[in-house]
Scaffold this motif. Structure first.
Motif: not given
Ligand SMILES: [Zn+2]
Ligand SMILES: [Zn+2]
Length: 135
Positions: A27, A38, A119
């Motif tokens: 991430h 993403g 996310h």
């Protein structure tokens, strides 16, 4: 065992002939630039088990960082093919696999320090603020 992949236009192809490991989703902010926002789904292999079978990817490392990773891109279509966090290891981007089913799915979510509100992380997936501790 052999895993193959390519860039979007097909000018660059690669092959992995050894085991893959560290299947995860990252991430981090850097991955967001390259993934489309993403998490970046990836897995790793040893550099000795990875080879470019067609084309010559362009290497890029940020000159403003002290210990930058080296990323390789297709010079024609711009697809980010891989990252070398150090010379002996290759990070393979799952989106470039010829058969995405070669990826068993993430076993952890890393760099959640940069997690965005949109996310998704599967319930029960181990999460690490940065990297998992070395075992
Ligand atoms: Zn390409
Ligand atoms: Zn990342």
């Amino acid at each position: 065992m052999s895993i193959t992949g390519r860039c979007y236009c097909g000018a660059c192809t690669y092959e992995v002939t050894g085991a893959t490991f560290f299947h995860a989703q990252c991430h981090c902010r850097e991955c967001q630039y390259i993934s489309g926002g993403g998490p970046n789904y990836f897995m790793m292999c040893k550099a000795e088990d990875y080879r470019i079978t067609k084309g010559t990817p362009t290497a890029f490392a940020r000159p403003d960082l002290d210990t930058p990773v080296t990323r390789h891109f297709c010079p024609t279509c711009g697809t980010h093919l891989n990252t070398y966090p150090r010379p002996s290891m290759v990070v393979i981007k799952v989106g470039t696999l010829d058969d995405p089913a070669d990826y068993p799915g993430p076993e952890s979510a890393i760099y959640t320090c940069d997690l965005q509100s949109f996310h998704q992380i599967h319930e029960g997936l181990p999460q690490f603020e940065k990297l998992p501790p070395r075992g």
